[in-house]
Write a protein that holds these residues in place. Structure first.
Motif, PDB file in Angstrom:
ATOM      1  N   LYS A 117       0.829  -1.204   0.000  1.00  0.00           N
ATOM      2  CA  LYS A 117       0.000   0.000   0.000  1.00  0.00           C
ATOM      3  C   LYS A 117       0.864   1.255   0.000  1.00  0.00           C
ATOM      4  O   LYS A 117       0.625   2.196  -0.776  1.00  0.00           O
ATOM      5  CB  LYS A 117      -0.922  -0.010   1.216  1.00  0.00           C
ATOM      6  N   LEU A 167       2.811   1.620  -3.489  1.00  0.00           N
ATOM      7  CA  LEU A 167       2.013   2.124  -4.601  1.00  0.00           C
ATOM      8  C   LEU A 167       1.602   3.578  -4.395  1.00  0.00           C
ATOM      9  O   LEU A 167       1.383   4.311  -5.366  1.00  0.00           O
ATOM     10  CB  LEU A 167       0.789   1.244  -4.802  1.00  0.00           C
ATOM     11  N   SER A 186      -5.445 -14.683 -11.390  1.00  0.00           N
ATOM     12  CA  SER A 186      -5.520 -15.089  -9.986  1.00  0.00           C
ATOM     13  C   SER A 186      -5.787 -16.580  -9.828  1.00  0.00           C
ATOM     14  O   SER A 186      -5.347 -17.192  -8.842  1.00  0.00           O
ATOM     15  CB  SER A 186      -6.609 -14.287  -9.262  1.00  0.00           C
ATOM     16  N   LEU A 207       3.706  -2.961 -15.165  1.00  0.00           N
ATOM     17  CA  LEU A 207       2.573  -2.461 -14.385  1.00  0.00           C
ATOM     18  C   LEU A 207       1.616  -1.675 -15.273  1.00  0.00           C
ATOM     19  O   LEU A 207       0.396  -1.878 -15.226  1.00  0.00           O
ATOM     20  CB  LEU A 207       3.100  -1.601 -13.239  1.00  0.00           C
ATOM     21  N   ARG A 259      -2.445  -2.342 -16.249  1.00  0.00           N
ATOM     22  CA  ARG A 259      -3.499  -1.369 -15.947  1.00  0.00           C
ATOM     23  C   ARG A 259      -4.106  -0.782 -17.222  1.00  0.00           C
ATOM     24  O   ARG A 259      -5.296  -0.453 -17.246  1.00  0.00           O
ATOM     25  CB  ARG A 259      -2.941  -0.279 -15.039  1.00  0.00           C
ATOM     26  N   ALA A 316     -10.145  -5.605 -13.355  1.00  0.00           N
ATOM     27  CA  ALA A 316      -9.223  -4.839 -12.516  1.00  0.00           C
ATOM     28  C   ALA A 316      -8.581  -5.703 -11.431  1.00  0.00           C
ATOM     29  O   ALA A 316      -7.389  -5.563 -11.130  1.00  0.00           O
ATOM     30  CB  ALA A 316      -9.956  -3.655 -11.884  1.00  0.00           C
ATOM     31  N   ALA A 317      -9.361  -6.606 -10.842  1.00  0.00           N
ATOM     32  CA  ALA A 317      -8.825  -7.439  -9.768  1.00  0.00           C
ATOM     33  C   ALA A 317      -7.687  -8.322 -10.261  1.00  0.00           C
ATOM     34  O   ALA A 317      -6.727  -8.583  -9.521  1.00  0.00           O
ATOM     35  CB  ALA A 317      -9.940  -8.299  -9.164  1.00  0.00           C
ATOM     36  N   GLU A 354      -4.552  -6.129 -10.670  1.00  0.00           N
ATOM     37  CA  GLU A 354      -3.973  -5.731  -9.388  1.00  0.00           C
ATOM     38  C   GLU A 354      -3.302  -6.906  -8.687  1.00  0.00           C
ATOM     39  O   GLU A 354      -2.351  -6.710  -7.922  1.00  0.00           O
ATOM     40  CB  GLU A 354      -5.037  -5.094  -8.499  1.00  0.00           C
ATOM     41  N   LYS A 355      -3.764  -8.114  -8.947  1.00  0.00           N
ATOM     42  CA  LYS A 355      -3.062  -9.282  -8.408  1.00  0.00           C
ATOM     43  C   LYS A 355      -1.673  -9.378  -9.016  1.00  0.00           C
ATOM     44  O   LYS A 355      -0.696  -9.674  -8.319  1.00  0.00           O
ATOM     45  CB  LYS A 355      -3.864 -10.555  -8.699  1.00  0.00           C
ATOM     46  N   VAL A 396       0.008  -6.802 -10.258  1.00  0.00           N
ATOM     47  CA  VAL A 396       0.749  -5.661  -9.709  1.00  0.00           C
ATOM     48  C   VAL A 396       1.291  -6.010  -8.323  1.00  0.00           C
ATOM     49  O   VAL A 396       2.421  -5.641  -7.967  1.00  0.00           O
ATOM     50  CB  VAL A 396      -0.138  -4.409  -9.658  1.00  0.00           C
ATOM     51  N   ALA A 397       0.519  -6.740  -7.538  1.00  0.00           N
ATOM     52  CA  ALA A 397       0.986  -7.150  -6.215  1.00  0.00           C
ATOM     53  C   ALA A 397       2.217  -8.043  -6.310  1.00  0.00           C
ATOM     54  O   ALA A 397       3.115  -7.977  -5.459  1.00  0.00           O
ATOM     55  CB  ALA A 397      -0.129  -7.862  -5.451  1.00  0.00           C
TER      56      ALA A 397
END
Length: 487
Positions: free
Chosen positions: A158, A161, A228, A257, A261, A271-272, A275-276, A278-279
């Motif tokens: 968090k 980013l 995911s 990244l 996006r 989006a999920a 972002e997985k 990106v994590a």
């Protein structure tokens, strides 16, 4: 050799940034308008340990690709082998170079060495500048409220980013002027391919910047939309396969990244899922930040109490694990995939690591060393952090009581057996019901599959229930007083 300061060449020192696009050191070197001398120095003493055999294979191809790209722009890559400072000084003496530009390395030994080199050269009038081209944020740039490095991933991600600022994308210069007549090693003389044996015949990779671009495009078009779930299915081509390209700096993490996006913005990917992914890029940063702040973690447990773990000396077990002969099909498939391709699926990496550490009670450092030698994406920070995560000894680690059941893991993530059958072909005719635990199959099923346990395929090195109990008992030396659970 003396020249006016504004005409003195700039040495562009390539390391783990083997690309032209999004390369700040190159962009700034070209912007000076001065001649640029691109150089790569093979320095075995530059890091905690020399590169492994698979990494050297990759390096050979990546350097060739970089040289070809530079030649298209009127330049070329100078290759030198030896002590980095000595070779840089020799180049400065030969060319009159007035500056050394580089993208920074953050592994502790290399970071300290670079600082020493820069200090020494600057006192002699040679300008030295460095940039971050490898991470979303350089170590030290993401700290908790107490001004200390994060030790838990979720708040780190968090903060990362929120704090990281994307640099403007650059395509790299269209032309680059490099002085003629500079001595360079022939890359063939470096003999970077594995020998005794040469086990690289199955390496199906395209190292280099173009290969990185292609891998990213393929992943965004195919694997990202169900990442995911797909990332846990070893038979599916759902992972990005970007890790070696990122390690050697053939692509910027920011580019990966943004590509994810952008696919969301264009409605191609949920989006999920993006972002997985990106994590996972953030986890790479987390590992690098941890190693930079805690360099001892390459050799010692991040949580010191875990160095009391009563490891077993088991050369035969370690050898069977390396060769994919443990008797547990999903473990053996992973280890054979590694040996054949220089790579192993993410989910299977966790399974084989858990097996070595907790079923065999072999020190995680043995596994980490093997991965370092055989993985084309052998990144020191990520490798050490991931092994310690499985061992329970790392920052934000897997719970100490988590001991993967390799049979259940195989049944859950390779239910139709495609992964196991590919890498353990001697089990190919065994029905799905028995595939992940062949020792439980009735004799007539084994006979029908043409399988003789103990001859065609080994019986299990250890019984899972007994090994689990032994591991939990050993862990009592480390985690006395905690509740013991299982999964």
């Amino acid at each position: 050799m003396t020249t006016e300061a504004e005409d003195r060449p700039v040495i562009l020192w390539f390391r783990q940034d083997l690309r032209l696009a999004d390369n700040p050191a190159l962009t700034h070197a070209a912007a000076t308008g001065r001649p640029v001398i691109p150089v790569y120095i093979l320095d075995p003493g530059s890091t905690v340990r020399p590169m492994g055999a698979a990494s050297l294979w990759w390096l050979d191809k990546s350097l060739r690709a970089l040289d070809a790209s530079l030649r298209e722009r009127g330049s070329r890559l100078i290759l030198r082998r030896g002590d980095s400072e000595a070779e840089l000084r020799r180049l400065i003496e030969d060319t009159g170079a007035g500056a050394v530009f580089m993208n920074r390395l953050f592994e502790p030994d290399a970071f300290a060495r670079d600082a020493d080199i820069a200090h020494g050269l600057q006192t002699e009038g040679v300008d030295c500048k460095g940039w971050n081209a490898a991470l979303l944020r350089a170590p030290g740039g993401v700290l908790n409220g107490a001004g200390q490095p994060y030790k838990v991933f979720t708040p780190f991600l968090k903060a990362l980013l929120a704090a990281a600022e994307a640099p403007p994308p650059t395509a790299g210069p269209q032309a680059l002027s490099t002085p003629a007549g500079l001595a360079s090693d022939a890359i063939e003389a470096w003999a970077l391919h594995p020998t005794r044996p040469d086990w690289s015949g199955g390496f199906d990779w395209t190292p280099g910047e173009a290969g990185a671009d292609a891998a990213l495009s393929t992943f965004v078009a195919r694997g990202l939309k169900s990442y995911s779930v797909g990332r846990d299915r070893p038979a599916e081509p759902a992972t990005s396969r970007l890790s070696p390209h990122l390690h050697f700096g053939e692509i910027s993490p920011w580019r990966a990244l943004h590509a994810a996006r952008d696919a969301v913005a264009e409605g191609r990917v949920p989006a999920a899922e993006a972002e997985k992914f990106v994590a996972e890029i953030g986890w790479r940063d987390f590992s690098a930040h941890l190693l930079h702040a805690f360099p001892q973690m390459t050799a010692a447990a991040f949580r010191p109490e875990y160095d009391a773990m009563p490891w077993r000396e088991d050369p035969a077990g370690l050898s069977a694990w390396k060769r994919g002969r443990t008797g547990y099909p999903v473990v053996d498939a992973g280890m054979r995939e590694l040996w054949t391709t220089g790579f192993m699926h993410n989910r299977v990496r966790m399974i084989v690591a858990s097996f070595l550490i907790k079923h065999l009670l072999i020190d995680w450092r043995e596994g980490e060393r093997w991965f370092h030698d055989t993985l084309v994406d052998a990144d020191l920070a990520s490798n050490v952090q991931n092994w310690q995560w499985v061992a329970g000894s790392g920052a934000d680690a897997s719970p100490y009581f988590r001991i993967f059941n390799p049979v259940i893991q195989g049944q859950k993530f390779d239910a139709d057996g495609r992964y196991v059958r590919r890498w353990v072909p001697e089990l190919g005719r065994l029905p799905d019901r028995w595939l992940h635990a062949p020792w439980t199959a009735p004799p007539e099923v084994l006979a029908s599959a043409g399988l003789r346990l103990g001859r065609d395929y080994p019986r299990p090195l250890v019984d899972h229930a007994e090994a689990r109990a032994r591991a939990l008992d050993a862990l009592k030396h480390v985690v006395a007083g905690r509740d013991v659970e299982g999964d």
